[in-house]
Design a protein around this motif. Structure first.
Motif, PDB file in Angstrom:
ATOM      1  N   TYR A  44       1.788 -24.923 -82.455  1.00 42.93           N
ATOM      2  CA  TYR A  44       1.793 -25.966 -81.258  1.00 42.93           C
ATOM      3  C   TYR A  44       2.774 -25.455 -80.374  1.00 42.93           C
ATOM      4  CZ  TYR A  44      -1.447 -28.457 -84.044  1.00 42.93           C
ATOM      5  OH  TYR A  44      -2.560 -28.901 -84.984  1.00 42.93           O
ATOM      6  N   CYS A  45       3.763 -24.658 -80.537  1.00 41.04           N
ATOM      7  CA  CYS A  45       4.900 -24.358 -79.672  1.00 41.04           C
ATOM      8  C   CYS A  45       5.201 -22.936 -79.127  1.00 41.04           C
ATOM      9  CB  CYS A  45       6.364 -24.953 -80.119  1.00 41.04           C
ATOM     10  SG  CYS A  45       6.777 -23.784 -81.717  1.00 41.04           S
ATOM     11  N   GLN A  46       4.265 -21.743 -79.884  1.00 44.01           N
ATOM     12  CA  GLN A  46       4.331 -20.430 -79.677  1.00 44.01           C
ATOM     13  C   GLN A  46       4.116 -20.064 -78.147  1.00 44.01           C
ATOM     14  OE1 GLN A  46       3.113 -16.377 -81.412  1.00 44.01           O
ATOM     15  NE2 GLN A  46       2.749 -18.232 -82.359  1.00 44.01           N
ATOM     16  N   LEU A  47       2.955 -20.656 -77.866  1.00 47.49           N
ATOM     17  CA  LEU A  47       2.357 -20.239 -76.468  1.00 47.49           C
ATOM     18  C   LEU A  47       3.206 -20.677 -75.411  1.00 47.49           C
ATOM     19  CD1 LEU A  47      -1.339 -20.365 -76.924  1.00 47.49           C
ATOM     20  CD2 LEU A  47       0.008 -18.304 -76.889  1.00 47.49           C
ATOM     21  N   ALA A  79       2.649 -11.484 -72.576  1.00 48.88           N
ATOM     22  CA  ALA A  79       2.312 -10.396 -73.421  1.00 48.88           C
ATOM     23  C   ALA A  79       3.836  -9.599 -74.015  1.00 48.88           C
ATOM     24  CB  ALA A  79       1.327  -9.234 -72.818  1.00 48.88           C
ATOM     25  N   GLN A  80       4.683  -9.438 -73.129  1.00 43.27           N
ATOM     26  CA  GLN A  80       5.860  -8.543 -73.579  1.00 43.27           C
ATOM     27  C   GLN A  80       6.710  -9.202 -74.347  1.00 43.27           C
ATOM     28  OE1 GLN A  80       6.603  -7.764 -69.131  1.00 43.27           O
ATOM     29  NE2 GLN A  80       6.773  -5.493 -69.600  1.00 43.27           N
ATOM     30  N   VAL A  81       6.778 -10.555 -74.388  1.00 39.57           N
ATOM     31  CA  VAL A  81       7.550 -11.356 -75.261  1.00 39.57           C
ATOM     32  C   VAL A  81       7.189 -11.260 -76.701  1.00 39.57           C
ATOM     33  CG1 VAL A  81       8.096 -13.889 -75.796  1.00 39.57           C
ATOM     34  CG2 VAL A  81       8.155 -13.012 -73.391  1.00 39.57           C
ATOM     35  N   GLY A  82       5.846 -11.199 -76.843  1.00 41.78           N
ATOM     36  CA  GLY A  82       4.934 -10.776 -78.155  1.00 41.78           C
ATOM     37  C   GLY A  82       4.820 -12.061 -79.026  1.00 41.78           C
ATOM     38  N   ARG A  83       4.485 -12.072 -80.114  1.00 38.39           N
ATOM     39  CA  ARG A  83       3.926 -13.142 -81.119  1.00 38.39           C
ATOM     40  C   ARG A  83       4.723 -13.145 -82.307  1.00 38.39           C
ATOM     41  NH1 ARG A  83       0.638 -11.587 -84.844  1.00 38.39           N
ATOM     42  NH2 ARG A  83      -0.264 -13.403 -84.968  1.00 38.39           N
ATOM     43  N   LEU A  84       4.702 -14.529 -82.836  1.00 42.13           N
ATOM     44  CA  LEU A  84       5.463 -14.690 -83.882  1.00 42.13           C
ATOM     45  C   LEU A  84       4.684 -14.061 -85.038  1.00 42.13           C
ATOM     46  CD1 LEU A  84       6.467 -18.526 -83.397  1.00 42.13           C
ATOM     47  CD2 LEU A  84       7.929 -16.203 -82.907  1.00 42.13           C
ATOM     48  N   LYS A 127      12.991 -16.795 -82.044  1.00 41.43           N
ATOM     49  CA  LYS A 127      12.815 -17.520 -83.130  1.00 41.43           C
ATOM     50  C   LYS A 127      14.121 -18.049 -84.025  1.00 41.43           C
ATOM     51  CE  LYS A 127       9.732 -18.433 -87.293  1.00 41.43           C
ATOM     52  NZ  LYS A 127       8.663 -17.803 -88.111  1.00 41.43           N
ATOM     53  N   SER A 128      14.632 -16.773 -84.502  1.00 38.10           N
ATOM     54  CA  SER A 128      15.640 -16.709 -85.562  1.00 38.10           C
ATOM     55  C   SER A 128      16.854 -17.268 -84.864  1.00 38.10           C
ATOM     56  CB  SER A 128      15.946 -15.140 -85.767  1.00 38.10           C
ATOM     57  OG  SER A 128      16.292 -14.313 -84.759  1.00 38.10           O
ATOM     58  N   MET A 129      17.074 -17.430 -83.595  1.00 39.62           N
ATOM     59  CA  MET A 129      18.162 -17.858 -83.177  1.00 39.62           C
ATOM     60  C   MET A 129      18.015 -19.278 -82.649  1.00 39.62           C
ATOM     61  SD  MET A 129      20.349 -15.124 -83.060  1.00 39.62           S
ATOM     62  CE  MET A 129      21.660 -15.922 -82.044  1.00 39.62           C
ATOM     63  N   ALA A 130      17.028 -19.612 -82.294  1.00 36.36           N
ATOM     64  CA  ALA A 130      16.683 -21.329 -81.588  1.00 36.36           C
ATOM     65  C   ALA A 130      15.867 -21.838 -82.509  1.00 36.36           C
ATOM     66  CB  ALA A 130      16.228 -20.822 -80.362  1.00 36.36           C
ATOM     67  N   ARG A 131      15.444 -21.390 -83.358  1.00 36.65           N
ATOM     68  CA  ARG A 131      14.431 -21.954 -84.579  1.00 36.65           C
ATOM     69  C   ARG A 131      13.261 -22.498 -83.936  1.00 36.65           C
ATOM     70  NH1 ARG A 131      16.360 -23.105 -89.269  1.00 36.65           N
ATOM     71  NH2 ARG A 131      14.780 -24.857 -89.606  1.00 36.65           N
ATOM     72  N   GLU A 140      11.012 -28.859 -85.048  1.00 33.69           N
ATOM     73  CA  GLU A 140      12.493 -28.808 -84.940  1.00 33.69           C
ATOM     74  C   GLU A 140      13.337 -29.477 -84.034  1.00 33.69           C
ATOM     75  OE1 GLU A 140      14.273 -26.914 -87.323  1.00 33.69           O
ATOM     76  OE2 GLU A 140      12.048 -27.111 -88.156  1.00 33.69           O
ATOM     77  N   GLY A 141      12.794 -30.188 -82.732  1.00 31.37           N
ATOM     78  CA  GLY A 141      13.440 -30.830 -81.759  1.00 31.37           C
ATOM     79  C   GLY A 141      14.243 -29.573 -80.619  1.00 31.37           C
ATOM     80  N   ILE A 142      13.339 -28.584 -80.659  1.00 29.21           N
ATOM     81  CA  ILE A 142      14.064 -27.634 -79.819  1.00 29.21           C
ATOM     82  C   ILE A 142      13.657 -27.893 -78.462  1.00 29.21           C
ATOM     83  CG2 ILE A 142      14.337 -25.094 -79.263  1.00 29.21           C
ATOM     84  CD1 ILE A 142      15.477 -26.127 -82.189  1.00 29.21           C
ATOM     85  N   SER A 143      14.378 -27.662 -77.067  1.00 24.99           N
ATOM     86  CA  SER A 143      14.022 -28.072 -75.910  1.00 24.99           C
ATOM     87  C   SER A 143      13.984 -26.597 -75.184  1.00 24.99           C
ATOM     88  CB  SER A 143      15.226 -28.784 -75.347  1.00 24.99           C
ATOM     89  OG  SER A 143      16.552 -28.019 -75.172  1.00 24.99           O
TER      90      SER A 143
END
Length: 455
Positions: A409-412, A427-432, A395-399, A373-376
């Motif tokens: 490839y980008c979640q971690l 760990a507090q941020v959570g997972r998709l 994810k919902s706000m920044a895609r 998505e080209g998210i920086s």
């Protein structure tokens, strides 16, 4: 007859199928590959003449043994093999399987041997064509005998970094540099425990490392990838002393060990826990791989234990399935003992070749994190005042994670950036949350879905 569906025909899936077939069951095995073997023992197309010793090196005999076992099971009608298909959804005992069309396969028991994907850390400039993962470069070499470039730089950390370098060199490719972000002192500390758990495997790794000679550099910092309209031109980095270096190249391959592919496990109802040792979310399961009612996990999709560990985990999952069905099953004691040793080795390896947390947390705002998505990194940081430090809201706000890879490839890396910017922990941020389809699917195939009853 109980219908058991196995997803994946790598080492874990093959050994699970073998164990179930020996008990009189006829499992259905679905796999994305054209031929069984998985990524580590990926087979080239029929008629490919490169010998196994060139494709798999010291593991050639293991690869041949696994391939032969599975081929015999299929030839004898003990296993139903459905190649070139992806399971894209699971619900109410039905797997939605995408091949030429979308099929529905009903099952009573589910064994997920989905393996792992490359674990990637963003490097400024990595979004250009000609920058691959280590796994992609290895697949091209094994499946087609192709080196993805004429002058290649490999960067990251973990055993695949060294292994791929030696495989490329053996195939005649020019490897300009092998850049390992793990400091030597960290490697020595973890390497001692690796040697205690699996001395021969550790020694083989050291021999491969020695073969790289002056190409190999430990404790490096990756600054950026320079490129032009044709792709990468150089990788800029700093050595362990902090001195700036520049290595000319036309291809870069990146990777920091592996990330368990838990997408289908999530859809099947498995729970996940953050693993500080492996710096990723791993599915929750008992020692034999039970992860829910009639759901069993095996291989790198459960724990990153490598090919030998995957074979053991595949047997363990099949034994658990047979136990739950009340059928005669092998004694799991030896398998479990060997799995514990594999776990000790894997944890030591994770210590020796750590995930580059500080590199990720200090990425410049302009660095692309989500290539789909080209998210920086700056986009993620700017989203936090609105989204807060929660993975799915970001994810919902920044895609980030909405592209083709669905966050594989980008979640971690994204979680590390969010955690650092918000003063919390990954760990507090959570997972998709996983969402079907687990793989991109043509709209036409979804509209023309049919039913298939495995024989």
């Amino acid at each position: 007859m109980t219908r058991v569906l196995i997803v994946g025909s790598g080492p874990a899936g093959i050994r699970a199928a073998e164990t179930l077939a020996a008990a009189g069951l006829r499992p259905v095995v679905v796999d994305e590959g054209a031929r069984a073997g998985g990524q580590i023992y990926r087979r080239p197309p029929a008629g490919f003449t490169r010998p196994a010793e060139k494709l798999y090196g010291s593991e050639a005999s293991k690869a041949r043994a696994l391939h032969d076992v599975f081929d015999r099971l299929v030839a004898a009608g003990q296993v139903s093999h459905l190649p070139n298909r992806s399971v894209i959804a699971l619900r109410d005992g039905v797997a939605h399987v995408l091949g030429d069309t979308l099929e529905k396969i009903r099952y009573d028991r589910l064994v997920l041997a989905t393996g792992a994907t490359d674990r990637l850390a963003p490097v400024p400039g990595w979004e250009v064509g000609g920058v691959y993962s280590l796994g992609a470069a290895q697949i091209a070499l094994k499946a087609q005998g192709v080196a993805l470039g004429r002058k290649i730089v490999l960067a990251g950390s973990g055993p695949l970094l060294t292994l791929l370098a030696t495989q490329l060199m053996a195939a005649g490719a020019e490897v300009a540099a092998v850049l390992d972000t793990a400091p030597i002192r960290t490697q020595l500390r973890g390497g001692l425990h690796m040697a205690l758990a699996r001395p021969l495997v550790t020694l083989r790794g050291l021999r491969m490392r020695a073969a790289l000679g002056r190409r190999y550099h430990a404790g490096v910092t990756l600054d950026r990838i320079d490129s032009d309209e044709s792709g990468p031109t150089a990788l800029l980095w700093r050595d362990a002393r902090g001195e700036a270096r520049r290595t000319a190249c036309d291809t870069v391959a990146l990777g920091w060990h592996l990330r368990a592919d838990g997408m289908l496990a999530d859809l099947a109802g498995a729970r996940f826990d953050w693993s500080p040792a492996f710096a990723q979310w791993l599915p929750r399961a008992d020692p034999l791989g039970r992860a829910g009612d009639g759901v069993y996990l095996a291989g790198d999709g459960l724990r990153i234990l490598g090919a030998d560990g995957a074979e053991l985990a595949g047997r363990a999952a099949a034994i658990a399935c047979l136990q739950d069905l009340g059928l005669p099953s092998p004694d799991p004691a030896t398998v479990l003992r060997r799995l514990r040793r594999m776990q000790r080795f894997a944890e030591a390896m994770a210590c020796a070749f750590p995930w580059p947390v500080e590199h990720i947390r200090h990425l410049p705002d302009a660095a692309v994190v989500c290539r789909c998505e080209g998210i920086s990194a700056g986009d993620l940081r700017a989203t936090l005042p609105v989204s807060g430090p929660e993975a799915n809201r970001v994810k919902s706000m920044a895609r980030v994670g909405m592209g083709r890879c669905q966050g594989r490839y980008c979640q971690l890396a994204g979680a590390e950036i969010v955690a650092a910017a918000s003063g919390t922990a990954p760990a507090q941020v959570g997972r998709l949350r996983a969402q079907p389809p687990a793989r991109p699917a043509p709209i036409g195939s979804l509209l023309a879905a049919g039913d298939r009853e495995a024989e």
